[in-house]
Enzyme design. Structure first.
Site, short mmCIF file in Angstrom:
data_model
loop_
_atom_site.label_atom_id
_atom_site.label_comp_id
_atom_site.label_asym_id
_atom_site.label_seq_id
_atom_site.Cartn_x
_atom_site.Cartn_y
_atom_site.Cartn_z
N CYS A 1 3.76 -3.41 -8.47
CA CYS A 1 2.64 -2.50 -8.66
C CYS A 1 2.47 -2.26 -10.15
CB CYS A 1 2.90 -1.19 -7.93
SG CYS A 1 1.63 0.07 -8.23
N CYS B 1 3.21 1.76 -10.96
CA CYS B 1 4.52 2.43 -10.88
C CYS B 1 5.71 1.46 -10.94
CB CYS B 1 4.61 3.30 -9.64
SG CYS B 1 4.77 2.37 -8.10
N CYS C 1 -0.07 0.91 -2.58
CA CYS C 1 1.35 1.01 -2.89
C CYS C 1 1.93 2.23 -2.16
CB CYS C 1 1.54 1.14 -4.40
SG CYS C 1 3.25 1.38 -4.91
N CYS D 1 2.96 5.00 -5.00
CA CYS D 1 2.02 5.75 -5.85
C CYS D 1 0.58 5.75 -5.36
CB CYS D 1 2.07 5.21 -7.28
SG CYS D 1 1.32 3.57 -7.48
N CYS E 1 3.35 -12.83 -0.90
CA CYS E 1 4.24 -12.54 0.21
C CYS E 1 4.82 -11.14 -0.05
CB CYS E 1 5.32 -13.61 0.24
SG CYS E 1 6.26 -13.68 1.75
#
Length: 131
Positions: free
Chosen positions: A97, A100, A48, A51, A120
């Site tokens: 995510c 976060c 991510c 984070c 996607c």
């Protein structure tokens, strides 16, 4: 997922690029075929961009022809979470995510075996940690 990351909007604006902020925090979508990972074939772990949470392995990446990086499964089931998204007059499953709440993209059921899922994902929501 344990150890969630919670920041105020102003904090996210300070640490993310404008594109990252718009996609990850405001649920925008980068234009197709423009992301830095769309055609990337490098080995590693996609994390991510907000984070650092591990999200996808390059081993599960495939070329879907859609213009966004696509994966057939997350690195762990608890790395991502899902919400129903009925924006733009259609119903889709949003992928975020789990650490976060960053918007990553959407998942569809037209991917390859073995999962038949196509995650996607916006390139701007990812950072590749090369092997």
């Amino acid at each position: 997922m344990e150890n969630g990351v919670v920041k105020k909007d102003e904090e996210w604006k300070k640490i993310l690029t404008e594109d990252q902020y718009e996609v990850c925090r405001r649920k925008a979508t980068e234009p197709p075929f423009t992301g830095k990972y769309t055609y990337c074939k490098d080995d590693g772990i996609y994390r991510c961009s907000c984070c650092g949470n591990e999200l996808f392995s390059s081993r599960t990446k495939f070329d879907s022809g859609t213009g966004w990086p696509s994966f057939f499964e997350p690195i762990r089931q608890d790395s991502v979470k899902y919400e129903s998204d009925s924006s733009y007059g259609m119903t889709r499953i949003e992928v975020m995510c789990a650490k976060c709440d960053a918007h990553l993209g959407h998942v569809f059921d037209d991917g390859p075996a073995p999962t038949f899922s196509r995650f996607c994902i916006n390139s701007v929501s990812l950072n590749l940690d090369s092997a």
